[in-house]
Design an enzyme around this catalytic site. Structure first.
Site, PDB file in Angstrom:
ATOM      1  N   ARG A  53       0.831  -1.221   0.000  1.00 53.48           N
ATOM      2  CA  ARG A  53       0.000   0.000   0.000  1.00 53.48           C
ATOM      3  C   ARG A  53       0.859   1.261   0.000  1.00 53.48           C
ATOM      4  O   ARG A  53       0.503   2.276   0.614  1.00 53.48           O
ATOM      5  CB  ARG A  53      -0.976   0.027   1.174  1.00 53.48           C
ATOM      6  CG  ARG A  53      -1.763  -1.252   1.370  1.00 53.48           C
ATOM      7  CD  ARG A  53      -2.417  -1.728   0.105  1.00 53.48           C
ATOM      8  NE  ARG A  53      -3.078  -3.028   0.266  1.00 53.48           N
ATOM      9  CZ  ARG A  53      -3.598  -3.701  -0.745  1.00 53.48           C
ATOM     10  NH1 ARG A  53      -3.526  -3.235  -1.977  1.00 53.48           N
ATOM     11  NH2 ARG A  53      -4.186  -4.850  -0.526  1.00 53.48           N
ATOM     12  N   LYS A  94       0.885  -8.813  13.786  1.00 50.88           N
ATOM     13  CA  LYS A  94      -0.375  -9.157  13.130  1.00 50.88           C
ATOM     14  C   LYS A  94      -0.443 -10.680  13.162  1.00 50.88           C
ATOM     15  O   LYS A  94       0.413 -11.348  12.585  1.00 50.88           O
ATOM     16  CB  LYS A  94      -0.358  -8.644  11.691  1.00 50.88           C
ATOM     17  CG  LYS A  94      -1.510  -9.147  10.814  1.00 50.88           C
ATOM     18  CD  LYS A  94      -1.481  -8.459   9.444  1.00 50.88           C
ATOM     19  CE  LYS A  94      -2.543  -8.980   8.503  1.00 50.88           C
ATOM     20  NZ  LYS A  94      -2.561  -8.294   7.197  1.00 50.88           N
ATOM     21  N   GLU A  98      -5.708 -12.579   7.843  1.00 54.43           N
ATOM     22  CA  GLU A  98      -5.339 -12.582   6.431  1.00 54.43           C
ATOM     23  C   GLU A  98      -4.158 -13.508   6.156  1.00 54.43           C
ATOM     24  O   GLU A  98      -3.204 -13.153   5.462  1.00 54.43           O
ATOM     25  CB  GLU A  98      -5.023 -11.153   5.963  1.00 54.43           C
ATOM     26  CG  GLU A  98      -6.208 -10.225   6.106  1.00 54.43           C
ATOM     27  CD  GLU A  98      -5.989  -8.838   5.514  1.00 54.43           C
ATOM     28  OE1 GLU A  98      -4.848  -8.359   5.516  1.00 54.43           O
ATOM     29  OE2 GLU A  98      -6.977  -8.248   5.051  1.00 54.43           O
ATOM     30  N   ARG A 125     -18.088  -9.473   8.967  1.00 49.91           N
ATOM     31  CA  ARG A 125     -16.691  -9.115   9.275  1.00 49.91           C
ATOM     32  C   ARG A 125     -16.622  -7.965  10.284  1.00 49.91           C
ATOM     33  O   ARG A 125     -15.683  -7.894  11.088  1.00 49.91           O
ATOM     34  CB  ARG A 125     -15.977  -8.747   7.964  1.00 49.91           C
ATOM     35  CG  ARG A 125     -14.597  -8.163   8.172  1.00 49.91           C
ATOM     36  CD  ARG A 125     -13.854  -8.036   6.865  1.00 49.91           C
ATOM     37  NE  ARG A 125     -12.728  -7.123   6.979  1.00 49.91           N
ATOM     38  CZ  ARG A 125     -12.046  -6.652   5.954  1.00 49.91           C
ATOM     39  NH1 ARG A 125     -12.364  -7.014   4.726  1.00 49.91           N
ATOM     40  NH2 ARG A 125     -11.038  -5.827   6.130  1.00 49.91           N
ATOM     41  N   ASP A 179     -12.104  -1.525   7.662  1.00 49.13           N
ATOM     42  CA  ASP A 179     -10.736  -1.350   7.173  1.00 49.13           C
ATOM     43  C   ASP A 179     -10.451   0.031   6.602  1.00 49.13           C
ATOM     44  O   ASP A 179     -10.440   0.186   5.390  1.00 49.13           O
ATOM     45  CB  ASP A 179     -10.437  -2.391   6.090  1.00 49.13           C
ATOM     46  CG  ASP A 179      -8.954  -2.513   5.816  1.00 49.13           C
ATOM     47  OD1 ASP A 179      -8.184  -1.828   6.494  1.00 49.13           O
ATOM     48  OD2 ASP A 179      -8.578  -3.294   4.928  1.00 49.13           O
ATOM     49  N   GLU A 231      -4.959   2.972  15.483  1.00 48.05           N
ATOM     50  CA  GLU A 231      -4.251   2.795  14.205  1.00 48.05           C
ATOM     51  C   GLU A 231      -5.026   3.505  13.106  1.00 48.05           C
ATOM     52  O   GLU A 231      -6.134   3.109  12.753  1.00 48.05           O
ATOM     53  CB  GLU A 231      -4.099   1.300  13.872  1.00 48.05           C
ATOM     54  CG  GLU A 231      -3.398   1.062  12.527  1.00 48.05           C
ATOM     55  CD  GLU A 231      -3.107  -0.419  12.214  1.00 48.05           C
ATOM     56  OE1 GLU A 231      -3.041  -1.235  13.149  1.00 48.05           O
ATOM     57  OE2 GLU A 231      -2.959  -0.741  11.023  1.00 48.05           O
ATOM     58  N   GLU A 272      -4.688   4.157   0.888  1.00 48.22           N
ATOM     59  CA  GLU A 272      -5.093   2.931   0.187  1.00 48.22           C
ATOM     60  C   GLU A 272      -6.496   3.044  -0.401  1.00 48.22           C
ATOM     61  O   GLU A 272      -6.728   2.673  -1.548  1.00 48.22           O
ATOM     62  CB  GLU A 272      -5.023   1.760   1.176  1.00 48.22           C
ATOM     63  CG  GLU A 272      -5.508   0.452   0.599  1.00 48.22           C
ATOM     64  CD  GLU A 272      -5.375  -0.722   1.571  1.00 48.22           C
ATOM     65  OE1 GLU A 272      -4.929  -0.515   2.715  1.00 48.22           O
ATOM     66  OE2 GLU A 272      -5.719  -1.839   1.175  1.00 48.22           O
TER      67      GLU A 272
END
Ligand code: GCW
Length: 716
Positions: free
Chosen positions: A184, A303, A307, A352, A381, A403, A409
């Protein structure tokens, strides 16, 4: 022949605008003060400087000041290192003050280790300005602040400034890979040249540290959260040490992303189970090794189980088990674990939006005291507009860190002018109602309410190897805003934009008057032409570039735009109320009230929480379909207005950046048309309603837009 060559060279030289600026200096340009009265006022007030101390930080201060003042005042100001009765500017930590110290007493107590005081003293023996603090780093921040006063042409008479940060971790997260690609990243490749480190210290590293320190950023994580275990091997750690050494004088601590499976990948163990003692030992030893090279190492950013990243759940352990194992390894060195709450799983059919909360809220109170949870501003997101994350306020026993995403992005990447402070502020000011009214997200993250000492804010960096660091000249403002808000989240978007514009472009009031509204409206405009009324996650696959609401064939359901907009013949939007996924149930009752009733729901988030009939009437008295058309067309039209406003500012800016912004606004306008046409043509298949006749019709077909392909778009 030679004559022709010379002639060509001359022509070429003449064609470069005299006032060209490439943007490298960002907001630390230090060009001579244009207003002659102000210039003389500064020259008279700063005749001689006394600097106390000889630490590397003091050395950095001296170099910053001499460059800064030379540029701003156009003369060289004499420095002395010892007590100097002629000094009109005295700089140093509190020990500099001697007998005067008592008059600074209460403030010195208040400002902690990083705050500073800038004061005009009336003391007869030592008249003039003092910049002081409890530490050299505090003094450095004070000096940058003082330089900003000059850069923005403010009076330096009768100063009495006391400033200290509201948050202790003010951070950038780089998503930089070891091969120098940047996830990104839209501004070139990674600025970390792993190949030439540790021996070659690029001047960029120092300038990067200066820029960060000037806005109070004191921590950086160097590597992508989709981590590569190799960063923890000896050769890389030596490179990390070189960077940490370069940043240290500027008060910046280094963090690394740790891949959870590192014990297997680089440690040759059979498992990475956090409850296995060989694994624990491996991390203890690895952590000791890191500290032997970087004694003030900040800690690990992780993380996990998100994903495709490995994590404790691979061994049926919880996120707390994983985080605590690393926390125990770091604790003897006073290091911390920053554990990300951005998790969702394709095996989980749950909305989600709900997954991170479901995973983490039950773990409240289960983390070691040196763990902080890093929560994205919203539950999906980093969308152009997103309600605040329901975890804020829901985990009182755990410090939560903010964050944000500075790299754009989902907000036009590096081709769109979008100033993000209004987005950051919108989230920070949101009321969580977690303990009654007024407990904003900002209050949750500063930890005061729940008595946490760890607190912070981070931004996913937008920095790369481009000459101007961030790609779009205005993207620098987002790096700047992140730092400023981490220092003081109560600053307004306008204050931040105002000082940034003055330092980065010009103090001319006509320029500010024209440029400020462009910045302040830009995020709203982007929302209008890309994701109005609460639409989200309808962008292109993989590269996330441009619109693709039609995509429905990706492996994971929640990667498909159709999952998010749910357009059908009855309407559009995601029902997250109690009759739908009930994500709304994760918010406190008073917060829920903003959204749960379709007739009372804030319209900016309407389609985030409701599936709304096409002919539903909105506050504007337009039906939903017409409102959607109105928003897309208005957004695109406002980009045209931005173009005109920028054109009017030509006389106040250097030609090079003026032209860059101009060309980029042209791209932005084309992209706004693309978003508008592609989305309306696609949604029209479901609404079966016409685009109101007062709007020009899309000149391309839906098939055309669906056929566009950008395999080489950056940042993927
Ligand atoms: O926004 C998504 C990005 C991923 C990123 C992920 C995350 C680093 O598309 O590129 O991975 O979020 O935040 O972990």
């Amino acid at each position: 022949m030679r004559k022709t060559l010379l002639f060509c060279l001359l022509l070429w030289l003449l064609s470069i605008p005299v006032n060209a600026e490439n943007g490298y200096d960002c907001w630390l340009r230090y060009i001579e003060v244009k207003n002659i009265d102000i210039l003389l006022h500064y020259r008279n007030s700063i005749k001689a400087i006394q600097i106390n101390g000889n630490s590397p930080t003091m050395f950095a201060i001296k170099s910053e000041l001499s460059n800064g003042l030379k540029g701003l005042l156009g003369i060289t100001t004499p420095f002395s290192l010892n007590a100097d009765n002629n000094a009109t500017l005295r700089i140093g930590s509190a020990s500099l003050l001697g007998a005067e110290k008592s008059s600074f007493g209460p403030e010195l107590q208040k400002i902690g280790t990083e705050g500073f005081i800038i004061r005009t003293t009336k003391n007869k023996a030592n008249k003039g300005i003092v910049i002081t603090a409890n530490s050299d780093i505090g003094v450095l921040y004070g000096v940058f602040y003082f330089l900003k006063l000059l850069q923005t042409n403010q009076s330096i008479d009768n100063l009495n400034i006391v400033s200290f940060p509201k948050l202790s971790l003010r951070m950038l997260n780089h998503w930089d890979n070891l091969n120098r690609t940047v996830e990104r990243g839209y501004a070139g490749s990674s600025i970390w040249n792993w190949h030439t480190l540790p021996t070659y210290i690029d001047k960029r590293y120092i300038d990067y540290a200066r820029l960060n320190a000037s806005i109070g950023i004191n921590a950086v994580s160097l590597t992508n959260v989709n981590a590569n275990a190799a960063i923890l091997t000896k050769p890389f750690l030596e490179k990390v040490k070189a960077l940490a050494d370069a940043f240290r004088p500027y008060g910046i601590k280094v963090f690394l992303t740790a891949r959870f499976s590192s014990p297997i990948e680089i440690g040759k163990l059979k498992t990475a189970d956090p409850l296995d003692s060989t694994v624990q030992n491996w991390w203890n030893n690895k952590t000791n090794e890191v500290y032997s090279l970087v004694p003030d190492f900040g800690g690990f950013l992780i993380k996990a189980n998100s994903e495709g990243q490995p994590g404790p759940q691979n061994y049926n352990r919880s996120h707390a088990d994983g985080a605590n194992m690393l926390a125990d390894a770091l604790a003897p060195h006073k290091g911390i674990v920053i554990w990300r709450a951005f998790v969702y799983s394709n095996e989980n059919p749950e909305d989600r939006h709900k997954q991170a909360y479901n995973e983490f809220a039950p773990l409240d109170g289960k983390f070691r005291s040196n763990v902080i949870l890093q929560v994205k501003n919203g539950a999906i997101d980093f969308m152009p507009r997103e309600p605040f994350h329901p975890l804020f306020g829901a985990m009182p026993k755990t410090p939560l860190m903010m964050e944000f995403q500075v790299t754009q992005e989902y907000l036009g990447q590096s081709t769109n002018l979008v100033y993000l402070a209004p987005l950051f502020k919108e989230v920070l000011q949101s009321d969580t109602y977690s303990k009654g009214k007024g407990i904003t997200v900002a209050k949750i993250i500063d930890g005061g309410i729940d008595h946490h000492t760890l607190n912070g804010m981070t931004g996913v960096a937008n920095i790369g190897s481009d000459i101007n660091w961030c790609g779009h000249p205005f993207a620098q403002a987002n790096w700047y805003a992140l730092g400023r808000l981490a220092w003081d989240y109560e600053l307004t978007s306008e204050q931040i934009a105002d000082e940034w514009l003055k330092m980065t472009f010009s103090n001319n009031s006509a320029f500010i008057k024209g440029a400020l509204p462009i910045m302040l409206q830009s995020r709203d405009i982007l929302v209008q032409y890309s994701n109005p009324i609460g639409l989200h996650h309808i962008m292109g696959t993989g590269n996330h570039y441009g619109p693709a609401p039609w995509v429905n064939n990706l492996n994971r359901p929640e990667w498909n735009p159709v999952y998010y907009h749910k357009a059908d013949s009855t309407g559009i939007g995601f029902n997250r109320t109690s009759t739908g996924s009930n994500a709304i149930g994760q918010y406190f009752p008073e917060a829920r009230k903003m959204w749960e009733d379709i007739d009372l729901c804030e319209e900016k988030n309407l389609l985030w929480f409701h599936h709304v009939p096409w002919n539903y009437t909105l506050k504007s008295k337009r039906i939903l379909w017409d409102e959607l058309c109105f928003q897309y067309y208005t957004g695109e039209n406002r980009v045209k207005e931005m173009q005109h406003s920028w054109d009017d500012l030509k006389q106040y800016t250097d030609l090079e950046r003026y032209n860059q912004v101009r060309m980029l606004l042209k791209i932005q306008q084309q992209e706004a048309i693309w978003w508008r046409n592609a989305c309306l043509l696609y949604f029209q298949q479901f609404s079966k309603m016409p685009i109101p006749s007062n709007y020009e019709k899309p000149d391309k077909s839906l098939e055309y837009y669906m056929g566009l392909n950008f395999s080489f778009a950056p940042g993927n």
